[in-house]
Design a protein around this motif. Sequence first.
Motif, PDB file in Angstrom:
ATOM      1  N   GLY A  37       0.778  -1.230   0.000  1.00  0.00           N
ATOM      2  CA  GLY A  37       0.000   0.000   0.000  1.00  0.00           C
ATOM      3  C   GLY A  37       0.809   1.279   0.000  1.00  0.00           C
ATOM      4  N   ILE A  38       2.151   1.175   0.045  1.00  0.00           N
ATOM      5  CA  ILE A  38       3.006   2.357   0.016  1.00  0.00           C
ATOM      6  C   ILE A  38       3.736   2.359  -1.323  1.00  0.00           C
ATOM      7  N   GLY A  39       3.218   3.159  -2.264  1.00  0.00           N
ATOM      8  CA  GLY A  39       3.769   3.165  -3.617  1.00  0.00           C
ATOM      9  C   GLY A  39       4.610   4.387  -3.910  1.00  0.00           C
ATOM     10  N   SER A  40       4.964   4.537  -5.185  1.00  0.00           N
ATOM     11  CA  SER A  40       5.818   5.656  -5.595  1.00  0.00           C
ATOM     12  C   SER A  40       5.198   7.002  -5.247  1.00  0.00           C
ATOM     13  N   ALA A  41       3.897   7.129  -5.429  1.00  0.00           N
ATOM     14  CA  ALA A  41       3.246   8.408  -5.149  1.00  0.00           C
ATOM     15  C   ALA A  41       3.298   8.769  -3.669  1.00  0.00           C
ATOM     16  N   ASP A  42       3.354   7.755  -2.808  1.00  0.00           N
ATOM     17  CA  ASP A  42       3.448   8.016  -1.366  1.00  0.00           C
ATOM     18  C   ASP A  42       4.832   8.493  -0.963  1.00  0.00           C
ATOM     19  N   ALA A  43       5.842   8.014  -1.678  1.00  0.00           N
ATOM     20  CA  ALA A  43       7.223   8.350  -1.335  1.00  0.00           C
ATOM     21  C   ALA A  43       7.719   9.579  -2.076  1.00  0.00           C
ATOM     22  N   VAL A  44       7.490   9.626  -3.394  1.00  0.00           N
ATOM     23  CA  VAL A  44       7.993  10.722  -4.221  1.00  0.00           C
ATOM     24  C   VAL A  44       7.009  11.875  -4.147  1.00  0.00           C
ATOM     25  N   ALA A  45       7.037  12.558  -3.031  1.00  0.00           N
ATOM     26  CA  ALA A  45       6.080  13.634  -2.767  1.00  0.00           C
ATOM     27  C   ALA A  45       6.765  14.726  -1.958  1.00  0.00           C
ATOM     28  N   ALA A  46       6.420  15.957  -2.269  1.00  0.00           N
ATOM     29  CA  ALA A  46       6.982  17.077  -1.519  1.00  0.00           C
ATOM     30  C   ALA A  46       6.444  17.116  -0.097  1.00  0.00           C
ATOM     31  N   HIS A  47       5.184  16.712   0.061  1.00  0.00           N
ATOM     32  CA  HIS A  47       4.539  16.752   1.369  1.00  0.00           C
ATOM     33  C   HIS A  47       3.793  15.438   1.597  1.00  0.00           C
ATOM     34  N   PRO A  48       4.496  14.359   1.875  1.00  0.00           N
ATOM     35  CA  PRO A  48       3.861  13.049   2.045  1.00  0.00           C
ATOM     36  C   PRO A  48       3.096  12.944   3.359  1.00  0.00           C
ATOM     37  N   ASP A  49       2.319  11.885   3.462  1.00  0.00           N
ATOM     38  CA  ASP A  49       1.623  11.554   4.714  1.00  0.00           C
ATOM     39  C   ASP A  49       2.653  10.897   5.630  1.00  0.00           C
ATOM     40  N   ARG A  50       3.392  11.711   6.343  1.00  0.00           N
ATOM     41  CA  ARG A  50       4.551  11.199   7.085  1.00  0.00           C
ATOM     42  C   ARG A  50       4.182  10.162   8.141  1.00  0.00           C
ATOM     43  N   PRO A  51       3.148  10.353   8.952  1.00  0.00           N
ATOM     44  CA  PRO A  51       2.825   9.321   9.952  1.00  0.00           C
ATOM     45  C   PRO A  51       2.510   7.969   9.319  1.00  0.00           C
ATOM     46  N   ARG A  52       1.773   7.980   8.212  1.00  0.00           N
ATOM     47  CA  ARG A  52       1.413   6.725   7.548  1.00  0.00           C
ATOM     48  C   ARG A  52       2.649   6.032   6.976  1.00  0.00           C
ATOM     49  N   VAL A  53       3.487   6.791   6.295  1.00  0.00           N
ATOM     50  CA  VAL A  53       4.678   6.188   5.692  1.00  0.00           C
ATOM     51  C   VAL A  53       5.643   5.713   6.767  1.00  0.00           C
ATOM     52  N   LEU A  54       5.838   6.500   7.817  1.00  0.00           N
ATOM     53  CA  LEU A  54       6.750   6.084   8.876  1.00  0.00           C
ATOM     54  C   LEU A  54       6.248   4.827   9.584  1.00  0.00           C
ATOM     55  N   ALA A  55       4.942   4.715   9.782  1.00  0.00           N
ATOM     56  CA  ALA A  55       4.397   3.512  10.415  1.00  0.00           C
ATOM     57  C   ALA A  55       4.705   2.277   9.580  1.00  0.00           C
ATOM     58  N   ALA A  56       4.584   2.402   8.258  1.00  0.00           N
ATOM     59  CA  ALA A  56       4.896   1.275   7.375  1.00  0.00           C
ATOM     60  C   ALA A  56       6.386   0.956   7.402  1.00  0.00           C
ATOM     61  N   LEU A  57       7.216   1.982   7.378  1.00  0.00           N
ATOM     62  CA  LEU A  57       8.664   1.769   7.452  1.00  0.00           C
ATOM     63  C   LEU A  57       9.039   1.050   8.742  1.00  0.00           C
ATOM     64  N   LYS A  58       8.488   1.491   9.854  1.00  0.00           N
ATOM     65  CA  LYS A  58       8.813   0.907  11.155  1.00  0.00           C
ATOM     66  C   LYS A  58       8.403  -0.559  11.219  1.00  0.00           C
ATOM     67  N   ALA A  59       7.168  -0.849  10.845  1.00  0.00           N
ATOM     68  CA  ALA A  59       6.667  -2.222  10.941  1.00  0.00           C
ATOM     69  C   ALA A  59       7.476  -3.168  10.065  1.00  0.00           C
ATOM     70  N   ASN A  60       7.803  -2.730   8.870  1.00  0.00           N
ATOM     71  CA  ASN A  60       8.525  -3.606   7.945  1.00  0.00           C
ATOM     72  C   ASN A  60      10.010  -3.699   8.293  1.00  0.00           C
ATOM     73  N   ALA A  61      10.581  -2.646   8.860  1.00  0.00           N
ATOM     74  CA  ALA A  61      11.960  -2.726   9.345  1.00  0.00           C
ATOM     75  C   ALA A  61      12.061  -3.734  10.490  1.00  0.00           C
ATOM     76  N   GLU A  62      11.077  -3.729  11.358  1.00  0.00           N
ATOM     77  CA  GLU A  62      11.066  -4.689  12.466  1.00  0.00           C
ATOM     78  C   GLU A  62      10.976  -6.117  11.937  1.00  0.00           C
ATOM     79  N   ALA A  63      10.174  -6.323  10.895  1.00  0.00           N
ATOM     80  CA  ALA A  63      10.040  -7.658  10.307  1.00  0.00           C
ATOM     81  C   ALA A  63      11.340  -8.106   9.659  1.00  0.00           C
ATOM     82  N   LEU A  64      12.022  -7.196   8.965  1.00  0.00           N
ATOM     83  CA  LEU A  64      13.298  -7.545   8.347  1.00  0.00           C
ATOM     84  C   LEU A  64      14.347  -7.882   9.402  1.00  0.00           C
ATOM     85  N   ALA A  65      14.390  -7.103  10.471  1.00  0.00           N
ATOM     86  CA  ALA A  65      15.340  -7.381  11.538  1.00  0.00           C
ATOM     87  C   ALA A  65      15.050  -8.734  12.179  1.00  0.00           C
TER      88      ALA A  65
END
Length: 233
Positions: A37-65
């Motif tokens: 659910g986090i695609g190019s439009a979510d990342a390549v943005a001047a003003h992204p939905d930071r809480p949503r993107v950071l939550a996805a980054l955190k959860a998936n970083a924890e899974a990778l670790a």
Amino acid sequence: MKPLGILMLDTRFPRIVGDVGNEASYGFPVIFRRMEGIGSADAVAAHPDRPRVLAALKANAEALAANGAVGIGTSCGFLALYQDDLAAVSPVPVATSALLHIKRLAGRTPGVITASAKNLTPAHLVAVGAPGDTPVVGLPEDSSFAGTFLRNGLTLDREAVEREVVAAGLELLAKHPAVDTVVLECTNLPPYRRALEKALGLPVLDVIDLLNDFHAELSGAASGGKAAAAAPG
């Protein structure tokens, strides 16, 4: 040798050798994890939905670790915006973007080729310790590159994209002749690095360079060498 984890955007476009999302781009083990659910439009943005993107980054970083990753990279240079925030919550060290190269280029005059000049803001640069006024040139919005990588196309015209990348490099030097090192923000651009270096006669740095150094640093720390930092440099 422990693997590096790569946080992948939710995309479908081709990933050729040299691209951050192709396993053959690396000389060490990698683990890819798609952030649903986090695609190019979510990342390549001047003003992204930071809480949503950071939550996805955190959860998936924890899974990778949890799966054994010794550190975390990402598949989009615009995620530089989250370098400090993700490093603060990730169980392992983080290197979000090739833009991290810039803070290590003391005495040089770097310039950036990006997927989108209108969306790469000074905040993205400052987030990774780079000057906010670093020269930047982007790929055109109507380019073959944009059709594939920003609009999530199913086909890739490699020759067309290579021509566009070289043209962007020449534009960068025409606008900023003092530039002596080029940094490729976009993680889909490393396949065109050699052509760019040949055309410009300048060194070019990309995300694969960054992750090679990052993994070597982390592997050295794991085997009793120098301590790993939160990011390269």
